[in-house]
Design an enzyme around this catalytic site. Structure first.
Site, PDB file in Angstrom:
ATOM      1  N   LYS A 166     -47.624 -63.629 -75.131  1.00 20.63           N
ATOM      2  CA  LYS A 166     -46.916 -64.226 -74.314  1.00 20.63           C
ATOM      3  C   LYS A 166     -45.883 -64.794 -75.124  1.00 20.63           C
ATOM      4  CE  LYS A 166     -46.761 -65.923 -69.941  1.00 20.63           C
ATOM      5  NZ  LYS A 166     -47.171 -65.083 -68.707  1.00 20.63           N
TER       6      LYS A 166
ATOM      7  N   GLY B 136     -47.759 -71.906 -50.631  1.00 19.37           N
ATOM      8  CA  GLY B 136     -46.693 -71.161 -51.064  1.00 19.37           C
ATOM      9  C   GLY B 136     -46.647 -69.662 -50.421  1.00 19.37           C
TER      10      GLY B 136
END
Ligand code: NAD
Length: 365
Positions: A82, A182
């Site tokens: 990452k 969401g």
């Protein structure tokens, strides 16, 4: 805070942690390669206004380890990595910044592939692509995998069906209420699929215009963002933020299962234990939402073979991941252990086996 690399609680035998810097463009970032045992480390680039470089380091260490686990459990020939860029994605972006970032990625020679994450768009990755082949998540060319959200939503939907079969012995969602938090890229597609399968939806979002549009077409009840935890529902589907399973929300949730797209749903691992003790079936986030990275992996395959994005391969991998979810739920029930521990054990076993095999090969060479 203030911890150095090796005594950070998030340091987990990372293979490499690289500070990246470019004076001209103001680039300050960190690339963390957690593991390349199963293949090149793949994971998104996050641009965030971190309060300190120590905070950025914590985040990238934690997220890169998470990618190793997610990629391993999805049985992809990819390791975990990452990267983070420190800065405000609304005011501090420039094409030159992402080209400088691309040059930094390029120096790792393919040990790490970057892609979009919070604050980083397809256009930003396209800038980096001008200077390095080691980025994924592009929009054009035969290998491009495009928006991963529909595949992610399909994985979350199938996971919900799996859970419904186990808990309620039914093949669709008729009579079940889902509290959906969401309804963005993933949550929007998911709402349509849940509705079509017979679920009653109670939904929330901070984007009110989007909320009324999606609620209208899925016959859903709307609640205010904070009320979603108090809704009487069978399934809670977090598809917005991380860490929504925490000591404050646990007492409010009435759902018997948690199945959602959000990353890092458990604020801390002991929340997984608490859910288990309360008899709530938690479908581990990085298994449920692995469809997105499977979609990206197809782009890497195509790149390596000179082929094209392959939806049939994506479907085969997604089906296999859903079988792995069944195995996790089955083992958790048989061993009377929390599901997240079983998922972690499977991922760790795969990573360690690949690491040992690689070490043997190096010795033999
Ligand atoms: P998105 O930004 O498109 O959607 C998130 C939605 O949540 C938005 O509509 C936003 O308005 C809403 N939201 C923000 N704060 C909220 C709050 N406090 N209460 C209620 N709603 C709120 O993101 P996405 O791509 O749909 O991803 C959703 C989640 O799934 C994220 O956690 C993401 O990391 C994870 N995820 C996404 C993918 C993918 O393929 N897009 C893959 C794996 C994991």
């Amino acid at each position: 805070m203030g911890k150095t690399l090796f005594d950070s609680p998030s340091f987990a035998n990372h293979e490499g942690v690289h500070a990246v810097f470019d004076e001209k463009t103001g680039l300050r970032g960190i690339i963390a390669v957690h593991s390349t045992a199963r293949g090149p480390a793949v994971g998104g680039t996050r641009m965030w206004n971190y309060a300190s470089s120590a905070e950025a380091l914590e985040d990238v260490l934690r997220l890169s380890k998470g990618m190793s686990y997610k990629n391993a459990v999805a049985d992809l020939e990819m390791g975990g990595g990452k990267s983070v860029i420190i800065g405000d994605s609304r005011t501090q972006k420039s094409p030159e910044l992402f080209q400088a970032f691309g040059r930094a990625v390029d120096t790792l020679g393919g040990r790490y592939y970057a892609a979009e994450d919070v604050g980083v768009s397809v256009a930003d990755i396209a800038e980096a692509r001008k200077v390095t082949p080691y980025v994924l998540g592009l929009n054009d060319g035969p290998e491009a995998s495009g928006d991963p959200s529909p595949v992610t939503a399909e994985g979350v939907f199938r996971s919900t069906l799996t859970v419904a079969r186990r808990l309620w012995k039914q093949d669709d969602l008729t009579g079940l209420t889902v509290a959906l938090q969401g309804i963005g890229h993933v949550g929007g597609y998911l709402a349509d699929k849940l509705h079509a399968a017979g679920a009653k939806l109670v939904m929330t979002d901070v984007n009110e215009a989007l909320l009324s549009e999606v609620a209208a077409r899925t016959n859903a009840e709307i609640v205010a963002p904070d009320v979603i935890y108090d809704v009487k529902a069978d399934i809670y589907a977090p598809c917005a933020l991380g860490a929504t399973l925490n000591p404050q929300t646990l007492d409010r949730l009435s759902a018997k299962a948690v199945v959602g797209a959000a990353n890092n749903q458990l604020a801390t691992p002991d929340i997984g234990q608490m859910l288990f003790e309360r008899g709530v079936l938690y479908a581990p986030d990085y298994v449920v939402n692995g469809g997105g990275i499977i979609n990206v992996a197809s782009e890497l395959n195509a790149r390596n073979t000179g082929g094209a994005y392959d939806p049939a391969w994506v479907e085969a991998k997604l089906s296999r991941l859903m079988e792995t979810l069944e195995e996790i739920l089955e083992r958790a029930a048989a061993e009377k252990r929390p599901t997240h521990q079983i998922a972690d054990a499977i991922a760790e076993a795969r990573i360690n086996a690949a690491r040992d095999q690689k070490a043997e090969q190096l010795k033999a060479a």
